[in-house]
Motif scaffolding. Structure first.
Motif, PDB file in Angstrom:
ATOM      1  N   VAL A 201       0.837  -1.204   0.000  1.00  0.00           N
ATOM      2  CA  VAL A 201       0.000   0.000   0.000  1.00  0.00           C
ATOM      3  C   VAL A 201       0.871   1.253   0.000  1.00  0.00           C
ATOM      4  O   VAL A 201       0.587   2.216  -0.731  1.00  0.00           O
ATOM      5  CB  VAL A 201      -0.974  -0.022   1.196  1.00  0.00           C
ATOM      6  CG1 VAL A 201      -1.706   1.297   1.338  1.00  0.00           C
ATOM      7  CG2 VAL A 201      -1.961  -1.175   1.043  1.00  0.00           C
ATOM      8  N   ALA A 202       1.956   1.246   0.779  1.00  0.00           N
ATOM      9  CA  ALA A 202       2.861   2.397   0.798  1.00  0.00           C
ATOM     10  C   ALA A 202       3.453   2.640  -0.586  1.00  0.00           C
ATOM     11  O   ALA A 202       3.541   3.782  -1.040  1.00  0.00           O
ATOM     12  CB  ALA A 202       3.960   2.183   1.828  1.00  0.00           C
ATOM     13  N   GLY A 203       3.838   1.555  -1.254  1.00  0.00           N
ATOM     14  CA  GLY A 203       4.372   1.695  -2.606  1.00  0.00           C
ATOM     15  C   GLY A 203       3.374   2.342  -3.547  1.00  0.00           C
ATOM     16  O   GLY A 203       3.716   3.236  -4.322  1.00  0.00           O
ATOM     17  N   ARG A 204       2.133   1.916  -3.465  1.00  0.00           N
ATOM     18  CA  ARG A 204       1.090   2.502  -4.322  1.00  0.00           C
ATOM     19  C   ARG A 204       0.873   3.966  -3.977  1.00  0.00           C
ATOM     20  O   ARG A 204       0.786   4.827  -4.846  1.00  0.00           O
ATOM     21  CB  ARG A 204      -0.203   1.715  -4.181  1.00  0.00           C
ATOM     22  CG  ARG A 204      -1.417   2.312  -4.887  1.00  0.00           C
ATOM     23  CD  ARG A 204      -1.235   2.546  -6.399  1.00  0.00           C
ATOM     24  NE  ARG A 204      -1.113   1.357  -7.171  1.00  0.00           N
ATOM     25  CZ  ARG A 204      -2.106   0.673  -7.712  1.00  0.00           C
ATOM     26  NH1 ARG A 204      -3.337   1.090  -7.570  1.00  0.00           N
ATOM     27  NH2 ARG A 204      -1.873  -0.412  -8.392  1.00  0.00           N
ATOM     28  N   MET A 205       0.762   4.267  -2.685  1.00  0.00           N
ATOM     29  CA  MET A 205       0.500   5.645  -2.247  1.00  0.00           C
ATOM     30  C   MET A 205       1.649   6.583  -2.612  1.00  0.00           C
ATOM     31  O   MET A 205       1.425   7.762  -2.874  1.00  0.00           O
ATOM     32  CB  MET A 205       0.231   5.687  -0.748  1.00  0.00           C
ATOM     33  CG  MET A 205      -1.084   5.031  -0.365  1.00  0.00           C
ATOM     34  SD  MET A 205      -1.346   4.965   1.407  1.00  0.00           S
ATOM     35  CE  MET A 205      -1.553   6.702   1.772  1.00  0.00           C
ATOM     36  N   LEU A 206       2.864   6.045  -2.657  1.00  0.00           N
ATOM     37  CA  LEU A 206       4.033   6.853  -2.997  1.00  0.00           C
ATOM     38  C   LEU A 206       4.300   6.882  -4.500  1.00  0.00           C
ATOM     39  O   LEU A 206       5.283   7.480  -4.946  1.00  0.00           O
ATOM     40  CB  LEU A 206       5.262   6.342  -2.243  1.00  0.00           C
ATOM     41  CG  LEU A 206       5.198   6.520  -0.725  1.00  0.00           C
ATOM     42  CD1 LEU A 206       6.311   5.728  -0.044  1.00  0.00           C
ATOM     43  CD2 LEU A 206       5.279   7.999  -0.361  1.00  0.00           C
ATOM     44  N   GLY A 207       3.437   6.243  -5.276  1.00  0.00           N
ATOM     45  CA  GLY A 207       3.558   6.278  -6.730  1.00  0.00           C
ATOM     46  C   GLY A 207       4.662   5.399  -7.291  1.00  0.00           C
ATOM     47  O   GLY A 207       5.149   5.642  -8.396  1.00  0.00           O
ATOM     48  N   VAL A 208       5.048   4.365  -6.560  1.00  0.00           N
ATOM     49  CA  VAL A 208       6.096   3.462  -7.029  1.00  0.00           C
ATOM     50  C   VAL A 208       5.503   2.524  -8.068  1.00  0.00           C
ATOM     51  O   VAL A 208       4.448   1.931  -7.860  1.00  0.00           O
ATOM     52  CB  VAL A 208       6.687   2.663  -5.843  1.00  0.00           C
ATOM     53  CG1 VAL A 208       7.673   1.610  -6.324  1.00  0.00           C
ATOM     54  CG2 VAL A 208       7.332   3.603  -4.848  1.00  0.00           C
ATOM     55  N   SER A 209       6.177   2.406  -9.204  1.00  0.00           N
ATOM     56  CA  SER A 209       5.721   1.485 -10.243  1.00  0.00           C
ATOM     57  C   SER A 209       6.720   0.333 -10.345  1.00  0.00           C
ATOM     58  O   SER A 209       7.784   0.369  -9.743  1.00  0.00           O
ATOM     59  CB  SER A 209       5.592   2.205 -11.588  1.00  0.00           C
ATOM     60  OG  SER A 209       6.851   2.698 -11.994  1.00  0.00           O
ATOM     61  N   GLY A 210       6.358  -0.677 -11.094  1.00  0.00           N
ATOM     62  CA  GLY A 210       7.256  -1.808 -11.302  1.00  0.00           C
ATOM     63  C   GLY A 210       7.025  -2.973 -10.357  1.00  0.00           C
ATOM     64  O   GLY A 210       7.908  -3.810 -10.192  1.00  0.00           O
ATOM     65  N   LEU A 211       5.836  -3.052  -9.755  1.00  0.00           N
ATOM     66  CA  LEU A 211       5.532  -4.177  -8.874  1.00  0.00           C
ATOM     67  C   LEU A 211       5.617  -5.499  -9.634  1.00  0.00           C
ATOM     68  O   LEU A 211       6.125  -6.485  -9.113  1.00  0.00           O
ATOM     69  CB  LEU A 211       4.149  -4.005  -8.231  1.00  0.00           C
ATOM     70  CG  LEU A 211       3.667  -5.133  -7.320  1.00  0.00           C
ATOM     71  CD1 LEU A 211       4.619  -5.347  -6.149  1.00  0.00           C
ATOM     72  CD2 LEU A 211       2.254  -4.841  -6.819  1.00  0.00           C
TER      73      LEU A 211
END
Length: 190
Positions: free
Chosen positions: A110-120
């Motif tokens: 969720v933190a990755g999504r909220m911080l706009g991190v791509s490449g999951l």
């Protein structure tokens, strides 16, 4: 790019590891370690937090160079992973390792999504590739080739679901740590 995020996040997971060891959620056999301990953890355990991430991020770099995974999968991968993790967190509350493992993996997703991190998607391909040596090496630590494992788990504190000889919660622990480093690295790169 991964050094500072690793140096920031490793102490958090080492503290988790040391606390769980102190609470008896897992323990380490003195028979298979060098005998050097710091905060109740064998030096071999400490090395995991610094050696494994570099191996994993090497694989991630190769995945990014060789496979066209892209970020188009990220939109559906998050809910596909979040729902089972939320389920495991809620229904595993009576087992500390299950709850912490699922909860921390869910948190970094969720933190990755909220911080706009791509490449999951790319990260998950690399993580899946890393599961091959993890199965063997983590398996060796948890009794794959011996009756007396280096790491013993309190059966009351995890789901008792194992992959070979190691608890499935180890995947959540490893994912939360490694993807957490990836999230921090992505935020620093921006």
């Amino acid at each position: 790019l991964y050094l500072w995020p690793l140096l920031l996040l490793a102490p958090v997971f080492i503290a988790w590891d040391a606390w769980f060891n102190a609470k008896g959620i897992w323990s380490f056999s003195k028979s298979y370690s060098l005998g050097w301990n710091l905060l109740g953890l064998p030096i071999e355990e400490w090395s995991w937090f610094y050696v494994i991430p570099f191996c994993c991020f090497f694989v991630l770099t190769m995945v990014r160079m060789r496979f066209a995974v892209g970020s188009r999968w990220d939109r559906w991968l998050l809910p596909a992973l979040a729902m089972p993790l939320l389920f495991a967190f809620v229904y595993g509350m009576d087992s500390l390792y299950t709850a912490w493992s699922a909860g921390s993996a869910l948190f970094v997703l969720v933190a990755g999504r909220m911080l706009g991190v791509s490449g999951l998607g790319e990260f998950l391909v690399a993580f899946a590739i890393n599961l091959v040596p993890m199965f063997l090496l983590n398996g060796m630590l948890t009794g794959l080739f011996t009756d007396r494992a280096l790491v013993q788990y309190n059966p009351l504190e995890f789901s008792n679901i194992r992959i070979g000889t190691f608890p499935v919660e180890d995947l959540g622990f490893g994912f939360a740590f490694l993807y957490g480093v990836e999230v921090l690295s992505s935020v620093i790169r921006k």
